[in-house]
Design a protein around this motif. Structure first.
Motif, PDB file in Angstrom:
ATOM      1  N   UNK A 252      82.237  14.232  75.310  1.00 55.16           N
ATOM      2  CA  UNK A 252      81.272  13.609  76.219  1.00 55.16           C
ATOM      3  C   UNK A 252      81.271  12.107  75.980  1.00 55.16           C
ATOM      4  N   UNK A 253      81.673  11.351  76.983  1.00 56.96           N
ATOM      5  CA  UNK A 253      81.569   9.894  76.940  1.00 56.96           C
ATOM      6  C   UNK A 253      80.161   9.548  77.398  1.00 56.96           C
ATOM      7  N   UNK A 254      79.346   9.085  76.482  1.00 54.35           N
ATOM      8  CA  UNK A 254      77.941   8.815  76.758  1.00 54.35           C
ATOM      9  C   UNK A 254      77.712   7.313  76.909  1.00 54.35           C
ATOM     10  N   UNK A 255      77.407   6.892  78.129  1.00 52.59           N
ATOM     11  CA  UNK A 255      77.094   5.492  78.415  1.00 52.59           C
ATOM     12  C   UNK A 255      75.611   5.420  78.729  1.00 52.59           C
ATOM     13  N   UNK A 256      74.871   4.732  77.897  1.00 52.73           N
ATOM     14  CA  UNK A 256      73.419   4.694  78.031  1.00 52.73           C
ATOM     15  C   UNK A 256      72.968   3.474  78.841  1.00 52.73           C
ATOM     16  N   UNK A 257      71.738   3.495  79.325  1.00 52.12           N
ATOM     17  CA  UNK A 257      71.227   2.353  80.096  1.00 52.12           C
ATOM     18  C   UNK A 257      71.266   1.064  79.289  1.00 52.12           C
ATOM     19  N   UNK A 258      71.324  -0.044  80.002  1.00 52.41           N
ATOM     20  CA  UNK A 258      71.354  -1.346  79.340  1.00 52.41           C
ATOM     21  C   UNK A 258      70.116  -1.524  78.460  1.00 52.41           C
ATOM     22  N   UNK A 259      70.299  -2.075  77.280  1.00 50.00           N
ATOM     23  CA  UNK A 259      69.182  -2.337  76.378  1.00 50.00           C
ATOM     24  C   UNK A 259      68.242  -3.354  77.019  1.00 50.00           C
ATOM     25  N   UNK A 260      66.972  -3.048  77.055  1.00 53.36           N
ATOM     26  CA  UNK A 260      65.992  -3.946  77.660  1.00 53.36           C
ATOM     27  C   UNK A 260      65.473  -4.941  76.624  1.00 53.36           C
ATOM     28  N   UNK A 261      65.141  -6.135  77.098  1.00 49.23           N
ATOM     29  CA  UNK A 261      64.626  -7.192  76.217  1.00 49.23           C
ATOM     30  C   UNK A 261      65.538  -7.406  75.006  1.00 49.23           C
ATOM     31  N   UNK A 262      66.825  -7.454  75.281  1.00 48.25           N
ATOM     32  CA  UNK A 262      67.800  -7.666  74.216  1.00 48.25           C
ATOM     33  C   UNK A 262      68.855  -8.632  74.695  1.00 48.25           C
ATOM     34  N   UNK A 263      69.142  -9.668  73.896  1.00 50.28           N
ATOM     35  CA  UNK A 263      68.449 -10.030  72.646  1.00 50.28           C
ATOM     36  C   UNK A 263      67.210 -10.871  72.938  1.00 50.28           C
ATOM     37  N   UNK A 264      66.320 -10.963  71.959  1.00 55.92           N
ATOM     38  CA  UNK A 264      65.120 -11.765  72.141  1.00 55.92           C
ATOM     39  C   UNK A 264      65.234 -13.108  71.441  1.00 55.92           C
ATOM     40  N   UNK A 265      66.323 -13.283  70.671  1.00 51.53           N
ATOM     41  CA  UNK A 265      66.527 -14.567  69.996  1.00 51.53           C
ATOM     42  C   UNK A 265      66.112 -14.590  68.548  1.00 51.53           C
ATOM     43  N   UNK A 266      65.651 -13.456  68.038  1.00 52.57           N
ATOM     44  CA  UNK A 266      65.286 -13.332  66.629  1.00 52.57           C
ATOM     45  C   UNK A 266      66.321 -12.432  65.969  1.00 52.57           C
ATOM     46  N   UNK A 267      67.099 -12.977  65.021  1.00 55.33           N
ATOM     47  CA  UNK A 267      68.211 -12.221  64.435  1.00 55.33           C
ATOM     48  C   UNK A 267      67.756 -10.915  63.797  1.00 55.33           C
ATOM     49  N   UNK A 268      66.637 -10.951  63.109  1.00 51.62           N
ATOM     50  CA  UNK A 268      66.147  -9.743  62.437  1.00 51.62           C
ATOM     51  C   UNK A 268      65.722  -8.696  63.459  1.00 51.62           C
ATOM     52  N   UNK A 269      64.910  -9.097  64.416  1.00 58.38           N
ATOM     53  CA  UNK A 269      64.436  -8.160  65.438  1.00 58.38           C
ATOM     54  C   UNK A 269      65.593  -7.591  66.256  1.00 58.38           C
ATOM     55  N   UNK A 270      66.565  -8.437  66.571  1.00 60.13           N
ATOM     56  CA  UNK A 270      67.707  -7.972  67.369  1.00 60.13           C
ATOM     57  C   UNK A 270      68.584  -7.013  66.568  1.00 60.13           C
ATOM     58  N   UNK A 271      68.776  -7.283  65.276  1.00 59.25           N
ATOM     59  CA  UNK A 271      69.563  -6.380  64.430  1.00 59.25           C
ATOM     60  C   UNK A 271      68.855  -5.039  64.283  1.00 59.25           C
ATOM     61  N   UNK A 272      67.540  -5.067  64.163  1.00 53.54           N
ATOM     62  CA  UNK A 272      66.772  -3.822  64.085  1.00 53.54           C
ATOM     63  C   UNK A 272      66.950  -3.020  65.365  1.00 53.54           C
ATOM     64  N   UNK A 273      66.888  -3.696  66.501  1.00 54.46           N
ATOM     65  CA  UNK A 273      67.021  -3.014  67.789  1.00 54.46           C
ATOM     66  C   UNK A 273      68.385  -2.352  67.939  1.00 54.46           C
ATOM     67  N   UNK A 274      69.460  -3.066  67.596  1.00 56.32           N
ATOM     68  CA  UNK A 274      70.802  -2.483  67.739  1.00 56.32           C
ATOM     69  C   UNK A 274      71.014  -1.356  66.735  1.00 56.32           C
ATOM     70  N   UNK A 275      70.477  -1.488  65.526  1.00 51.92           N
ATOM     71  CA  UNK A 275      70.597  -0.414  64.538  1.00 51.92           C
ATOM     72  C   UNK A 275      69.881   0.852  64.997  1.00 51.92           C
ATOM     73  N   UNK A 276      68.738   0.689  65.635  1.00 52.51           N
ATOM     74  CA  UNK A 276      67.997   1.859  66.125  1.00 52.51           C
ATOM     75  C   UNK A 276      68.800   2.620  67.171  1.00 52.51           C
ATOM     76  N   UNK A 277      69.470   1.887  68.052  1.00 50.70           N
ATOM     77  CA  UNK A 277      70.290   2.532  69.080  1.00 50.70           C
ATOM     78  C   UNK A 277      71.449   3.289  68.444  1.00 50.70           C
ATOM     79  N   UNK A 278      72.121   2.654  67.494  1.00 52.30           N
ATOM     80  CA  UNK A 278      73.258   3.289  66.828  1.00 52.30           C
ATOM     81  C   UNK A 278      72.798   4.494  66.017  1.00 52.30           C
ATOM     82  N   UNK A 279      71.702   4.345  65.293  1.00 57.43           N
ATOM     83  CA  UNK A 279      71.194   5.455  64.494  1.00 57.43           C
ATOM     84  C   UNK A 279      70.858   6.659  65.368  1.00 57.43           C
TER      85      UNK A 279
END
Length: 307
Positions: A252-279
């Protein structure tokens, strides 16, 4: 750090020192060409179990990663996941051959695509697509299958072996445009500005450089590169999570909707957001993730080495 288009075949690739490389690639081509998919998976699982007796250091790394990342599993559950993970490692050998050697029609026969409307929407708006992916053991199939729908650009690490480099570039470009060296940031930015789809997997531990320490699974301070947000900031670029999951009758090739409010310009917050998606994607099939890599090797000051 140049873009890697289709490399020419030269007589230098026929040097005797590459004999075993050619024999190995020829055997892989023969097996994935002649054997049915289910037969390849049976052999792959057996190969994976055998590898556990040989790759002792990798078994220890994978076991430790599961302890760190998934402490909610008891010892029996972790060992079951560990064995399934190495079975998946064996399957990945054949899946690499499929991705590199199979014709389009055969690849389409085992591919179920989900979420292609998100690609269509980005194309209609003239947007570049950052395909946020991860090091699943099916990663070779991921880019190949996406390219069947819309050819894109891959980010990769060149192989120092000339024959293996030739094979991987040829294979990875079977349904995609070209590859960009992972150190070639300008090349990645250019691809996105031109409206291409750029395959990108930021989930390995690349050290302290351009990284922040944020949660990933149960590890509260996992070194995570900030490059995802850097690329996502390119004008008219959307970030589409994209993964390939092995299922009972194919992939199954799973293509998910575009991440909303990404990036916001904060490296920590943006890294947390991408890690949550991958996890979240890994939790769909944790046994298919590349736990063999020392994902949590880099630690903040005062935190002991985890391996």
């Amino acid at each position: 750090m140049q873009d890697s288009r289709l490399p020419p075949f030269t007589t230098a690739l026929l040097h005797p020192r590459y004999l075993f490389n050619w024999l190995g690639l020829s055997l892989l081509w023969l097996l994935v060409t002649l054997l049915p998919w289910r037969g390849q998976m049976v052999l792959g699982r057996g190969l994976g179990r055998l590898s556990m007796r040989i790759l002792n250091s990798r078994v220890k790394i994978a076991r430790r990663n599961l302890e760190l990342a998934l402490p909610e599993l008891n010892e029996t559950e972790r060992e079951r996941t560990l064995i399934a993970n190495f079975e998946s490692v064996g399957c990945a050998v054949f899946e690499t051959g499929m991705a590199w050697f199979w014709p389009h029609w055969r690849m389409r026969a085992i591919t179920r695509m989900e979420g292609t409307e998100h690609v269509d929407d980005a194309v209609a708006k003239g947007q570049g697509m950052l395909l946020l992916s991860a090091h699943f053991l099916t990663l070779e199939l991921n880019a190949r299958q996406f390219g069947l729908y819309r050819p894109g650009v891959g980010v990769y690490r060149p192989n120092t072996n000339a024959v293996l480099e030739y094979a991987q570039v040829q294979g990875r470009c079977r349904s995609n445009k070209y590859l960009v060296n992972r150190l070639n940031i300008k090349g990645m930015l250019k691809a996105l500005r031109q409206g291409d789809a750029l395959w990108y997997a930021p989930d390995h531990d690349y050290g302290r450089h351009a990284s922040v320490f944020v949660p990933f699974f149960a590890v509260e301070q996992a070194a995570t590169i900030t490059g995802t947000a850097t690329l996502a900031r390119v004008k008219k670029t959307v970030t589409l999570p994209c993964f390939t999951l092995r299922e009972k009758d194919g992939y199954r090739l799973l293509i998910q909707p575009a991440m909303s409010n990404f990036p916001i310009g904060d490296d920590v917050a943006d890294a947390i957001a991408s890690n949550k998606v991958i996890e979240a994607a890994i939790r769909l099939a944790p046994e298919q993730y590349m736990w063999l890599h020392r994902r949590f090797k880099t630690t903040p000051e005062g935190v002991p080495y985890r391996y």
